[in-house]
Motif scaffolding. Structure first.
Motif, mmCIF file in Angstrom:
data_model
loop_
_atom_site.group_PDB
_atom_site.id
_atom_site.type_symbol
_atom_site.label_atom_id
_atom_site.label_comp_id
_atom_site.label_asym_id
_atom_site.label_seq_id
_atom_site.Cartn_x
_atom_site.Cartn_y
_atom_site.Cartn_z
ATOM 1 N N UNK A 146 24.462 44.731 63.924
ATOM 2 C CA UNK A 146 25.730 44.884 64.953
ATOM 3 C C UNK A 146 25.742 46.429 64.934
ATOM 4 N N UNK A 147 25.494 47.146 63.923
ATOM 5 C CA UNK A 147 25.735 48.550 63.683
ATOM 6 C C UNK A 147 24.595 49.390 63.004
ATOM 7 N N UNK A 200 34.234 46.513 56.127
ATOM 8 C CA UNK A 200 33.245 47.639 56.447
ATOM 9 C C UNK A 200 32.943 47.551 57.978
ATOM 10 N N UNK A 201 33.165 46.143 58.494
ATOM 11 C CA UNK A 201 32.864 45.978 59.942
ATOM 12 C C UNK A 201 34.225 46.850 60.496
ATOM 13 N N UNK A 241 26.932 38.528 55.090
ATOM 14 C CA UNK A 241 27.219 39.042 56.180
ATOM 15 C C UNK A 241 26.408 40.462 56.495
ATOM 16 N N UNK A 242 25.606 40.854 55.418
ATOM 17 C CA UNK A 242 25.002 41.895 55.295
ATOM 18 C C UNK A 242 24.057 42.179 56.497
ATOM 19 N N UNK A 243 23.146 41.266 56.879
ATOM 20 C CA UNK A 243 22.113 41.228 57.704
ATOM 21 C C UNK A 243 23.080 41.441 59.313
ATOM 22 N N UNK A 244 24.190 40.669 59.697
ATOM 23 C CA UNK A 244 25.010 41.027 60.554
ATOM 24 C C UNK A 244 25.283 42.320 60.974
ATOM 25 N N UNK A 245 26.142 43.049 59.714
ATOM 26 C CA UNK A 245 26.329 44.225 59.674
ATOM 27 C C UNK A 245 25.264 45.252 60.422
ATOM 28 N N UNK A 246 24.033 45.129 59.812
ATOM 29 C CA UNK A 246 22.861 45.935 60.025
ATOM 30 C C UNK A 246 22.557 45.719 61.436
#
Length: 331
Positions: free
Chosen positions: A137-138, A110-111, A130-135
């Motif tokens: 970063x994007x 997804x990244x 990694x959900x928080x990082x995805x949120x």
């Protein structure tokens, strides 16, 4: 072009092997029951790639060679969250998007989709870690951290690793119906539809130490003794501030409300107690839920499974038929 539904896996160096072979095996197994999938593998350069387990994965050519496909699958890999997504991978995704009926990502794939801009304004998920990082970063991506997979207008994203199998089964069901998908699930000895979301698999809440000493004392108390009758009022009184001010401190430093923090710590503690062999009632008391029913409601709301369901999935495995096990069950 060979007839059938063409599934193209876009691969790259460092790709997680199970993110590729898990879904691929589902599609291949479906063919044994009458499906018509044709599997192919392509890399941005057309060269073989080295997977997460060190095996070289051959490919059929470059992404540019793919004229059209029913489904394009971008699997995940740790490299997608530890460094910038390669430009040739994002370009490949942009190139393939209009050529495919469905665009799919597995786990941290997804990244790559987000970096290519195809998830802007869409709902998506990824591995819970990694959900928080995805949120962050994007921010244009509407991340749903507990979902096993999410579909939004022809783009489908899945949670971590084995959730790719769940997603592939769902796609088989879309394409060929529930009966065929059920046969595949039975053949592979997996759930047709796994109960609950991915939060049931997550590790305990990871909280960075608060900068404010007073808030740190509150966090340390709750973490050390979740069974105490913590309320927003009692925690605020502990450090001599109003409940509203304590809520502002939690939100500013930890991005969570005090009540939500206490509930999460208790949930994590209960999960650990169940993992170590405690019964449901014992875990509920020790974790501070007060009753088994209160804990059950929290488990169902937060994890999608009951405490007994969680216990059945994650309790320590025991040997069948051994004398020690018989004695243990008798006790």
């Amino acid at each position: 072009m060979e007839p059938g539904r063409h599934i193209v896996f876009v691969v790259f160096d460092g790709i997680k092997m199970l993110d590729v072979v898990g879904p691929a095996e589902v599609f291949a197994e479906a063919n044994l029951f009458g499906a018509d999938y044709v599997l192919g593998y392509a890399s941005p350069s057309g060269e073989p790639v080295v997977t997460s387990v060190g095996l070289r994965l051959p490919v059929g050519g470059t992404v540019a060679d793919v004229a059209e496909a029913d489904t394009v699958v971008v699997s995940g890999g740790d490299v997608l969250v530890t460094r910038a997504v390669p430009a040739d991978l994002t370009e490949a995704i942009r190139m393939l998007r209009p050529r495919a009926r469905r665009l799919v990502s597995i786990c941290t794939g997804s990244f790559a989709l987000a970096a290519a801009g195809v998830l802007d304004g869409r709902r998506a998920t990824t591995h819970w870690r990694h959900a928080r990082l995805l949120s962050r970063a994007y921010p244009d991506v509407r991340v749903q951290p507990d979902a096993l997979f999410v579909e939004d207008d022809g783009i489908v994203t899945s949670a971590g690793v084995s959730a790719g199998i769940d997603l592939a089964l769902a796609l088989v069901e879309q394409d060929h119906g529930a009966d065929l998908a059920r046969n595949v699930a039975r053949s592979l000895v997996v759930f047709m539809q796994r109960p609950g979301g991915q939060s049931q698999f997550s590790a305990p809440l990871e909280v960075r130490p608060p900068r404010t000493p007073a808030l740190r004392s509150v966090v340390d108390l709750v973490a050390a003794q979740p069974g105490l009758p913590h309320t927003v009022g009692s925690l605020a009184a502990l450090i001599g501030v109003s409940p509203r001010h304590l809520a502002r401190m939690f939100t500013a430093e930890l991005d969570i409300t005090p009540a939500r923090f206490v509930e999460q710590v208790r949930l994590d503690h209960a999960k650990a107690l169940l993992d170590s062999g405690s019964g449901v009632a014992e875990a509920a008391r020790a974790a501070g839920f007060g009753s088994s029913e209160t804990m059950r409601r929290t488990f169902v709301a937060r994890l999608g499974v009951s405490p007994s369901g969680y216990l059945a999935r994650f309790a320590t495995a025991r040997r069948d038929g051994g004398e020690d096990d018989t004695a243990a069950h008798a006790r």
